[in-house]
Design a protein around this motif. Sequence first.
Motif, PDB file in Angstrom:
ATOM      1  N   THR A 139      -4.675   0.345  -5.309  1.00 33.00           N
ATOM      2  CA  THR A 139      -4.851  -0.651  -4.246  1.00 33.00           C
ATOM      3  C   THR A 139      -3.889  -1.820  -4.435  1.00 33.00           C
ATOM      4  O   THR A 139      -3.297  -2.306  -3.462  1.00 33.00           O
TER       5      THR A 139
ATOM      6  N   ASN B  58      -0.469  -2.803  -1.847  1.00 36.07           N
ATOM      7  CA  ASN B  58      -0.497  -4.058  -1.095  1.00 36.07           C
ATOM      8  C   ASN B  58       0.360  -5.186  -1.658  1.00 36.07           C
ATOM      9  O   ASN B  58       0.725  -6.093  -0.911  1.00 36.07           O
TER      10      ASN B  58
ATOM     11  N   MET C  78       6.836  -6.294   0.479  1.00 36.63           N
ATOM     12  CA  MET C  78       5.594  -6.713  -0.154  1.00 36.63           C
ATOM     13  C   MET C  78       5.858  -7.948  -0.985  1.00 36.63           C
ATOM     14  O   MET C  78       6.971  -8.179  -1.441  1.00 36.63           O
TER      15      MET C  78
ATOM     16  N   GLU D  49     -10.052  -3.650   0.292  1.00 40.89           N
ATOM     17  CA  GLU D  49      -9.376  -2.344   0.308  1.00 40.89           C
ATOM     18  C   GLU D  49      -9.790  -1.498  -0.897  1.00 40.89           C
ATOM     19  O   GLU D  49      -9.964  -0.286  -0.782  1.00 40.89           O
TER      20      GLU D  49
END
Length: 133
Positions: free
Chosen positions: A105, A109, A14, A29
């Motif tokens: 979220t 991500n 990430m 998202e």
Amino acid sequence: MSREIGTFFLTIPMRDIQTREDLHLLMSEFYKKLLIDDKINFIFTEVAKIDLEPHLLELVDFWEQILFDTGSYRKNVMQLHMDVNQKSKLSGEHFTIWLHYFNTTIDENFTGQIAENMKTRALSIATVMKIKM
């Protein structure tokens, strides 16, 4: 982040939030989570009656301004939320749910200083709103 491919897992490192596209992905998202939770979704669908895609773009503008000082967002966020609060009381539970999905979220991500800054700023904004309401 790991993704299963057959019986193997592919680890995708990430990265931090860097672009407007990252913010759009994040807001999309995030709203997927909010809009399926019956404890909070009515605020967006019945009270504020958002049109999702334009709303997401406004959120991207807002966060781009907050995080990168490059956005064009000029609306009064507090007043917009006060107007919603007049229609339907925003409770402490609503803020808790919102922050939970927001932080989750981000963590699903992105990772890095800007991601952490975004979570800190969201907590500050939510705290001020909760106090003023």
